[in-house]
Design an enzyme around this catalytic site. Structure first.
Site, PDB file in Angstrom:
ATOM      1  N   GLY A   1       0.783  -1.228   0.000  1.00 58.35           N
ATOM      2  CA  GLY A   1       0.000   0.000   0.000  1.00 58.35           C
ATOM      3  C   GLY A   1       0.813   1.275   0.000  1.00 58.35           C
TER       4      GLY A   1
ATOM      5  N   HIS B   1      14.697  -9.291  37.043  1.00 55.28           N
ATOM      6  CA  HIS B   1      15.631  -8.305  37.578  1.00 55.28           C
ATOM      7  C   HIS B   1      14.987  -6.981  37.948  1.00 55.28           C
ATOM      8  CE1 HIS B   1      18.379  -4.874  37.181  1.00 55.28           C
ATOM      9  NE2 HIS B   1      19.153  -5.635  37.911  1.00 55.28           N
TER      10      HIS B   1
ATOM     11  N   GLU C   1      -3.378 -11.180  -4.047  1.00 51.39           N
ATOM     12  CA  GLU C   1      -4.579 -10.503  -4.539  1.00 51.39           C
ATOM     13  C   GLU C   1      -5.086 -11.256  -5.772  1.00 51.39           C
ATOM     14  OE1 GLU C   1      -4.319  -6.272  -4.997  1.00 51.39           O
ATOM     15  OE2 GLU C   1      -3.008  -6.056  -3.243  1.00 51.39           O
TER      16      GLU C   1
ATOM     17  N   THR D   1      -1.396   2.541  -7.577  1.00 51.02           N
ATOM     18  CA  THR D   1      -1.982   1.749  -8.643  1.00 51.02           C
ATOM     19  C   THR D   1      -3.000   2.633  -9.346  1.00 51.02           C
ATOM     20  OG1 THR D   1      -1.680  -0.377  -7.531  1.00 51.02           O
ATOM     21  CG2 THR D   1      -3.423  -0.243  -9.180  1.00 51.02           C
TER      22      THR D   1
END
Length: 887
Positions: free
Chosen positions: A121, A845, A292, A125
């Site tokens: 992302g 600790h 996808e 596109t």
């Protein structure tokens, strides 16, 4: 231009991550829309002197200066968008286009869709373009998206240079999809590798990927093909149900799936087909994949695939019995949750296996180590499958890592019948079993003997002193033996052997700590319901090596305070040489260097010995001195311990009074004081084995770096610190066989190591990659964060979130918020008003030191992410909560 079917298109440097992956899908015969790559060569031709200068300017900006990064990235995108391609490029694109066909342009950067960085992302596109002008504009838009704000930020966070990244643009025929979505070949929520997860919706897949719709989700058992769960989706626009009002949600346990396939995006057959495609794609790439896809007229199309980079790696070596194994993080048990480099992880994995072997554990079916993501894990399946051993394990975790109990209980309850049938001890014959038990008998005997000796030892007050003498003498002797080696390889081999030897030798002193549990349990029986008094006994232990370190650093600070010029010098510098030059500087630096002689081998997260020690980088200690000079008072570190010692003495008096009121009170009363004093004495030695181990690790670090320097001088390493990317066998081979270099891709390991550092390693994980969550159940009514109380008391103040203490300071009365702490963090406790950690338990600790120093402590999962520096918070160590206060 390169067609996706061209073998050269699988070259990452030409086609970028997305393009190369698509080309591999085509070569494997999978259905991929026809298309071509406008290769990185076109982008690199487009990048002229103007753009190069702008990229250089972007590289020079501090990654935290987000405003300037955003401005420069915007300028770069605007500049690239208005560029024009040469005529030969335009002509080559035009040849690929079919009249009347719609295309989609997808950016494909050389640093995306990789196993260690997805960039999902981050780049653009562009859908539904057809004419040459539209396509070329879309290509330029995709190239410009190499510098989106999110991509620039992602590269900066992942230490990827902007100038080293290029971009290709994939242009493909656009599918007029009936349905689209995403297939994960491993469950992205649980990490389980045997479950596939599908998101699906009608139409194009952009709505699913962008999150504008909540898609149908199908979870599938990859081994049986059974649909485990079906959830209907909801439109992101109006909230209406995509598949009918009030569509039922399947119960994962029953596996019931609605019969009306016509109301679903995918039929059962299509789900099966899609999962089969996923199986093939995962096999091709060797990693779980995020795929996808679209479907049109009944035909599936694979639109892109990338590795799922958020999954925790599986522990290696993998079991070969086909059954379920459960692993517990040794790092979490040690309170050190950052990923270690390969050499350090290999070191500790070897140590665990040698220790298990000495205890008689079967190497095939018993306890064993594994590594994953720079962490060391223990295969605890042999313990979990036994009700008795599991109860011992969970009871032991109560004090050390309570957060591990819930996920372990969950996985036992839910999948106990799937656990591998294993045996803790070696062999099944009577002779073999007796041999294994025989190895354990001396340990049990030493434990009981230590407790009995502690009860009659009149010199019990000398126990911490004797323990420290043992630690120093043992470490000194082992270091001398390591340095006696004739070569770098010999010295490293001896260092490995000495660590194995030390782990066993330290067992004798570690067993003495059982006195602590014995006396605590006895005091609770003598004086019921006196937890506050018992905690008071754990404070002000000046003979503890860690408390002693804090006191001595406070003394060094007072020397600076007694010399005004030194104190003033600290206001402007932390440089020791500059401080040395001022009046009184010699006295201070002599005291400081003497402190380093005693404790310079320590460091934050010191079991991760690739990190610099204090003698190499004393700046954290100098920062603590500066902070203490600004807000502390002379001698307050000693008066603080004295006050805690007084409170411990008063607690003993209260315990005696309480015992007197119980049955057989006079006898009980006489036992309280000697038991309480022994309790404090044995508590004071509990850090001593790690104190000795830290000296051994410091020497091992020296030898590893010496080996790296040798390889660097000989031209076989570019940088000495790359030595940490080997495992020990590889490093020893490089040192002993210089004429036959080993086949190790250090660049890939460096990238993998950085990727591991970005992940949050799980404390419990199965052999299938599932991460059981469990959860802390609490009846505390609060709006704050509920955690585990590990040191009583209440404090409020400004939070200081510190992930890495090497360059951090803590002001007086601030509350330290940290992922974990170990002795290397101790200097910060001089100023802390309270402590909040992501990980730990009552006996880790940070909690121990918090109790010793009298400050409240709470363990809250994810504290460093939920609390911000500067927020006012209240730490309630009595109830185990952290509250955010109004300004």
């Amino acid at each position: 231009m390169l067609s996706l079917s061209d073998p050269q298109a699988t070259n990452l440097k030409l086609s970028g991550g997305k393009g190369a992956n698509l080309a591999k899908l085509v070569s494997a015969g999978l259905p991929v829309p026809d298309g071509f790559c406008v290769t990185t060569a076109v982008y690199e031709e487009l990048v002229d002197e103007e753009i190069t200068t702008m990229i250089d300017d972007l590289e020079a900006i501090d990654p935290i200066d987000t405003e300037r990064l955003r401005e420069r990235a915007t300028e770069l995108r605007d500049t690239i968008r208005v560029k024009e391609f040469p005529e030969d490029v335009r002509a080559a694109i035009e040849v690929q286009l079919e009249p009347g066909v719609s295309y989609v342009a997808r950016s494909s950067a050389t640093a995306e869709d990789l196993p260690t960085a997805s960039f999902a992302g981050q780049h653009s596109t562009v859908l539904d373009v057809s004419s040459l002008e539209n396509v070329t504009d879309a290509v330029l838009e995709c190239m410009a998206s190499l510098f989106t704000d999110r991509a620039v930020s992602y590269r900066a966070r992942n230490e990827i240079a902007h100038e080293e990244v290029s971009v290709c643009v994939v242009v493909q025929e656009m599918i007029d999809a009936d349905a689209s979505g995403v297939l994960f070949t491993a469950d992205p929520l649980t990490g389980k590798r045997t479950v596939a997860s599908i998101d699906a919706s009608t139409g194009l897949g952009e709505a699913v990927v962008s999150g504008t719709v909540t898609a149908e989700n199908v979870r599938v058992d990859r081994e049986s093909g059974e649909i485990l769960e079906y959830r209907a989706g909801v439109s992101g626009d109006d909230g209406s149900d995509l598949f009918g009002a009030n569509e039922p949600t399947v119960d994962i346990e029953t596996g019931d799936v609605p019969d009306a396939e016509d109301d679903r995006v995918l039929t059962n057959e299509q789900v099966t087909t899609l999962v089969a495609y996923g199986e093939g794609i995962e096999r091709s790439f060797g990693f779980p994949q995020d795929i996808e896809w679209s479907i049109a007229d009944g035909q599936f199309w694979m639109l892109q695939t990338r590795p799922i980079t958020t999954l925790s790696p599986l522990p290696e070596p993998r079991p070969d019995d086909g059954a379920l194994h459960v692993y517990y993080s040794w790092n979490h048990r040690q309170g050190m949750t950052e990923a270690m480099p390969p050499l350090v992880a290999d070191y500790w994995s070897r140590t665990m296996d040698v220790l298990f072997d000495r205890f008689g554990s079967d190497p095939e079916t018993g306890l064993s180590s594994a590594t994953a993501g720079g962490m060391v894990y223990i295969d605890i399946t042999p313990l979990l499958q036994s009700d008795r051993l599991a109860s011992y394990l969970l009871e032991g975790l109560e004090d050390f890592d309570r957060q591990a109990i819930a996920p372990l209980e969950e996985i036992r309850k839910r999948r106990g019948d799937e656990l591998a049938q294993t045996s803790v001890l070696r062999g099944t014959s009577l002779t073999q079993t007796l041999s294994s038990v025989g190895k354990l008998a001396p340990v049990v005997g030493q434990t009981l003997g230590s407790i009995l000796q502690g009860m009659v030892d009149r010199s019990y007050e000398e126990v911490p002193h004797r323990a420290r003498q043992w630690a120093d003498a043992t470490a000194e002797e082992m270091i001398r033996e390591i340095r006696s080696g004739d070569s770098a390889a010999d010295r490293l081999q001896i260092a490995l052997e000495k660590n194995d030897e030390f782990s066993w030798e330290a067992m004798e002193w570690a067993l003495k700590l059982w006195n602590v549990y014995f006396y605590r349990a006895t005091l609770r029986r003598l004086c019921p319901n006196t937890d506050d008094e018992l905690e008071a006994l754990e404070r002000g232990l000046r003979e503890n090596v860690t408390t002693t370190m804090m006191i001595e650093l406070g003394d060094v600070t007072d020397i600076a305070r007694d010399n005004p010029d030194v104190e003033q010098a600290f206001e402007g510098s932390h440089d020791l040489e500059e401080i040395r030059e001022v009046a009184g500087g010699e006295e201070f630096t002599a005291a400081f260097e003497n402190f380093l002689d005693g404790y310079g081998f320590r460091a934050p997260a010191e079991i991760e010995f690739s990190r610099r020690r204090y003698h190499e980088d004393p700046s954290p200690l100098l920062g603590t001195v500066r902070a203490k000079l600004e807000t502390g008072e002379p001698g307050d570190h000693r008066t603080h311990v004295e006050r805690l010692e007084t409170e411990a003495e008063r607690a003993i008096t209260r315990l005696e009074r309480q015992a007197s009121g119980e049955r057989f009170g006079s006898i009980r009363r006489r036992l309280v004081r000697p038991f309480a004093l022994r309790y404090r004495s044995y508590l004071s030695m509990r850090e001593v084995t790690k104190y000795a181990l830290s000296q051994l690790l410091d020497e091992t670090r020296r030898q590893v770096l010496a080996a790296g320097e040798k390889l660097e001088r000989e031209g076989r390493l570019e940088d000495v610190n790359d030595v940490w990317l080997y495992d020990f066998d590889e490093l020893l081979s490089e040192l002993t066989n210089p004429d036959t270099p080993i086949d190790v891709d250090l660049d890939a390991r460096r990238a993998e190591q950085f990727h591991h550092q970005q992940l949050r390693a799980p404390r419990v994980i199965t052999s299938e990659g599932e991460i059981p969550r469990g959860g802390i159940v609490s009846d505390v009514d609060t709006d704050g964060f509920v955690g585990i109380p590990t040191a009583s008391g209440v404090a409020q103040g400004q939070a200081r979130v510190i992930e890495e203490p090497s360059d951090a300071t803590l002001e007086t009365e601030e509350i330290l918020v940290a992922p974990h702490t170990d002795p290397g963090w101790t200097p910060l406790f001089l100023n802390a008003a309270g402590l909040v950690t992501n990980n730990g338990g009552k006996m880790t600790h940070g909690s121990i030191v918090a109790r010793e120093y009298g400050i409240p402590s709470v363990v809250v999962a994810g504290a460093t992410e939920q609390i911000e520096t500067g927020q006012r918070i209240r730490v309630d160590g009595n109830r185990g909560i952290v509250e955010l206060l109004d300004d």
